[in-house]
Write a protein that holds these residues in place. Structure first.
Motif, PDB file in Angstrom:
ATOM      1  N   LEU A 239       0.975  -1.316  -0.081  1.00 35.17           N
ATOM      2  CA  LEU A 239       0.028   0.101   0.055  1.00 35.17           C
ATOM      3  C   LEU A 239       0.889   1.289  -0.240  1.00 35.17           C
ATOM      4  CD1 LEU A 239      -2.708  -0.978   2.690  1.00 35.17           C
ATOM      5  CD2 LEU A 239      -2.735  -1.256  -0.033  1.00 35.17           C
ATOM      6  N   GLU A 240       0.642   2.153  -1.082  1.00 29.00           N
ATOM      7  CA  GLU A 240       1.608   3.162  -1.115  1.00 29.00           C
ATOM      8  C   GLU A 240       0.808   4.365  -0.588  1.00 29.00           C
ATOM      9  OE1 GLU A 240       4.582   3.213  -2.436  1.00 29.00           O
ATOM     10  OE2 GLU A 240       4.667   1.459  -3.293  1.00 29.00           O
ATOM     11  N   ASP A 241       1.460   5.234   0.273  1.00 29.84           N
ATOM     12  CA  ASP A 241       0.784   6.686   0.827  1.00 29.84           C
ATOM     13  C   ASP A 241      -0.231   6.180   1.717  1.00 29.84           C
ATOM     14  OD1 ASP A 241       2.916   7.995  -0.089  1.00 29.84           O
ATOM     15  OD2 ASP A 241       1.857   8.169  -2.064  1.00 29.84           O
ATOM     16  N   ALA A 242      -0.362   5.093   2.327  1.00 29.55           N
ATOM     17  CA  ALA A 242      -1.372   4.925   3.154  1.00 29.55           C
ATOM     18  C   ALA A 242      -1.622   5.626   4.499  1.00 29.55           C
ATOM     19  CB  ALA A 242      -1.352   3.357   3.743  1.00 29.55           C
ATOM     20  N   HIS A 243      -2.823   6.133   4.831  1.00 34.98           N
ATOM     21  CA  HIS A 243      -3.236   7.003   5.776  1.00 34.98           C
ATOM     22  C   HIS A 243      -4.331   6.275   6.700  1.00 34.98           C
ATOM     23  CE1 HIS A 243      -3.572  10.728   8.043  1.00 34.98           C
ATOM     24  NE2 HIS A 243      -4.991  10.448   7.994  1.00 34.98           N
ATOM     25  N   LEU A 244      -4.102   5.904   7.852  1.00 37.52           N
ATOM     26  CA  LEU A 244      -4.558   5.259   8.690  1.00 37.52           C
ATOM     27  C   LEU A 244      -5.180   6.335   9.988  1.00 37.52           C
ATOM     28  CD1 LEU A 244      -5.863   2.511   9.834  1.00 37.52           C
ATOM     29  CD2 LEU A 244      -3.952   2.063  11.248  1.00 37.52           C
ATOM     30  N   VAL A 245      -6.413   6.384  10.009  1.00 39.28           N
ATOM     31  CA  VAL A 245      -7.220   7.227  11.195  1.00 39.28           C
ATOM     32  C   VAL A 245      -7.702   6.281  12.219  1.00 39.28           C
ATOM     33  CG1 VAL A 245      -9.102   8.910  11.617  1.00 39.28           C
ATOM     34  CG2 VAL A 245      -7.667   9.023   9.549  1.00 39.28           C
ATOM     35  N   ILE A 246      -7.405   6.585  13.333  1.00 36.40           N
ATOM     36  CA  ILE A 246      -7.744   5.705  14.746  1.00 36.40           C
ATOM     37  C   ILE A 246      -8.689   6.645  15.305  1.00 36.40           C
ATOM     38  CG2 ILE A 246      -6.869   4.703  16.725  1.00 36.40           C
ATOM     39  CD1 ILE A 246      -4.292   5.230  14.410  1.00 36.40           C
ATOM     40  N   GLU A 247      -9.811   6.115  15.961  1.00 38.65           N
ATOM     41  CA  GLU A 247     -10.841   7.043  16.899  1.00 38.65           C
ATOM     42  C   GLU A 247     -11.281   5.979  17.862  1.00 38.65           C
ATOM     43  OE1 GLU A 247     -13.400   9.762  13.924  1.00 38.65           O
ATOM     44  OE2 GLU A 247     -13.325   7.505  13.331  1.00 38.65           O
ATOM     45  N   ALA A 248     -11.566   6.544  18.838  1.00 36.85           N
ATOM     46  CA  ALA A 248     -12.440   5.863  20.184  1.00 36.85           C
ATOM     47  C   ALA A 248     -13.748   6.024  19.921  1.00 36.85           C
ATOM     48  CB  ALA A 248     -11.796   6.421  21.388  1.00 36.85           C
ATOM     49  N   PHE A 249     -14.485   4.826  20.013  1.00 32.64           N
ATOM     50  CA  PHE A 249     -15.812   4.718  19.832  1.00 32.64           C
ATOM     51  C   PHE A 249     -16.528   4.895  21.589  1.00 32.64           C
ATOM     52  CE2 PHE A 249     -19.959   2.825  19.909  1.00 32.64           C
ATOM     53  CZ  PHE A 249     -20.576   3.423  18.880  1.00 32.64           C
ATOM     54  N   GLU A 250     -17.038   5.991  21.602  1.00 32.67           N
ATOM     55  CA  GLU A 250     -17.715   6.214  23.039  1.00 32.67           C
ATOM     56  C   GLU A 250     -19.211   5.661  22.989  1.00 32.67           C
ATOM     57  OE1 GLU A 250     -15.894   7.882  25.018  1.00 32.67           O
ATOM     58  OE2 GLU A 250     -14.204   8.302  23.913  1.00 32.67           O
ATOM     59  N   SER A 251     -19.300   5.228  24.416  1.00 29.49           N
ATOM     60  CA  SER A 251     -20.637   4.413  24.382  1.00 29.49           C
ATOM     61  C   SER A 251     -21.796   5.421  24.175  1.00 29.49           C
ATOM     62  CB  SER A 251     -20.917   4.464  26.157  1.00 29.49           C
ATOM     63  OG  SER A 251     -20.679   5.491  26.761  1.00 29.49           O
ATOM     64  N   GLU A 252     -21.727   6.579  24.063  1.00 25.50           N
ATOM     65  CA  GLU A 252     -23.080   7.492  23.574  1.00 25.50           C
ATOM     66  C   GLU A 252     -22.992   7.492  22.064  1.00 25.50           C
ATOM     67  OE1 GLU A 252     -20.367   9.879  24.860  1.00 25.50           O
ATOM     68  OE2 GLU A 252     -20.745   8.578  26.804  1.00 25.50           O
TER      69      GLU A 252
ATOM     70  N   THR B  57     -17.547   9.481  18.331  1.00 21.21           N
ATOM     71  CA  THR B  57     -15.980   9.128  18.388  1.00 21.21           C
ATOM     72  C   THR B  57     -15.350  10.293  18.821  1.00 21.21           C
ATOM     73  OG1 THR B  57     -15.876   9.759  16.043  1.00 21.21           O
ATOM     74  CG2 THR B  57     -16.729   7.442  16.569  1.00 21.21           C
ATOM     75  N   ARG B  58     -14.061  10.048  19.161  1.00 23.36           N
ATOM     76  CA  ARG B  58     -13.125  11.172  19.518  1.00 23.36           C
ATOM     77  C   ARG B  58     -11.784  10.491  18.844  1.00 23.36           C
ATOM     78  NH1 ARG B  58      -9.569   8.991  23.531  1.00 23.36           N
ATOM     79  NH2 ARG B  58     -10.731   7.581  25.025  1.00 23.36           N
ATOM     80  N   PRO B  59     -10.941  11.679  18.207  1.00 23.53           N
ATOM     81  CA  PRO B  59      -9.682  11.257  17.497  1.00 23.53           C
ATOM     82  C   PRO B  59      -8.699  10.746  18.708  1.00 23.53           C
ATOM     83  CG  PRO B  59     -10.362  13.396  17.199  1.00 23.53           C
ATOM     84  CD  PRO B  59     -11.247  12.882  18.222  1.00 23.53           C
ATOM     85  N   CYS B  60      -8.048   9.583  18.152  1.00 22.72           N
ATOM     86  CA  CYS B  60      -6.898   8.946  18.821  1.00 22.72           C
ATOM     87  C   CYS B  60      -5.627   9.087  18.421  1.00 22.72           C
ATOM     88  CB  CYS B  60      -7.303   7.474  19.056  1.00 22.72           C
ATOM     89  SG  CYS B  60      -8.590   7.117  20.044  1.00 22.72           S
ATOM     90  N   GLY B  61      -5.865   9.309  17.178  1.00 22.25           N
ATOM     91  CA  GLY B  61      -4.630   9.412  16.396  1.00 22.25           C
ATOM     92  C   GLY B  61      -4.765   9.178  14.680  1.00 22.25           C
ATOM     93  N   ASP B  62      -3.388   9.233  14.225  1.00 19.51           N
ATOM     94  CA  ASP B  62      -3.548   8.793  12.725  1.00 19.51           C
ATOM     95  C   ASP B  62      -1.937   8.382  12.415  1.00 19.51           C
ATOM     96  OD1 ASP B  62      -2.975  11.769  10.693  1.00 19.51           O
ATOM     97  OD2 ASP B  62      -3.170  11.773  12.982  1.00 19.51           O
TER      98      ASP B  62
END
Length: 121
Positions: free
Chosen positions: A46-59, A62-67
């Motif tokens: 995979l060239e120039d891959a971008h991975l976004v990581i988010e926390a899924f909240e109980s409500e 989501t909130r950002p965790c990183g990328d």
């Protein structure tokens, strides 16, 4: 003759599937130290891959965790990311393709619209 509601629902589902790549995939391994390993489980680099990581909240929010930006992600290569919630969401983008996943309790899911479909190992 199909109803208008059925036709609209069909077009909507096909549209959602067209937006996300069904071929692009990952694997996730949970480590004992609280980190996750996200693995390129595709049969190609995979060239120039971008991975976004988010926390899924109980409500339901989501909130950002990183990328992570990975210029060249080899098949089988793992990226370590911090597990930031009981349920973590991933969005992978590369070469104009996007795939969405969630990971919870040792199970990886492909996100299709609002549905989550389990991915077998």
């Amino acid at each position: 003759m199909p109803s208008l509601r059925f036709c609209l629902a069909f077009v909507f589902v096909v549209g959602l599937m067209a937006c996300d790549s069904m071929e692009l995939t990952i694997a996730v391994n949970q480590r004992e130290d609280g980190w996750l390993e996200v693995v390129n489980s595709n049969d190609r680099v995979l060239e120039d891959a971008h991975l976004v990581i988010e926390a899924f909240e109980s409500e339901g929010t989501t909130r950002p965790c990183g990328d992570e930006d990975v210029p060249r992600w080899e098949p089988g290569q793992a990226i370590r990311v911090k597990a930031c919630a009981e349920k973590t969401r991933f969005t992978l983008t590369t070469d104009g393709e996007t795939a969405r996943f969630s990971y919870s309790n040792g199970q990886l899911y492909r996100r299709i619209g609002r549905k989550e479909v389990p991915i077998s190992r």
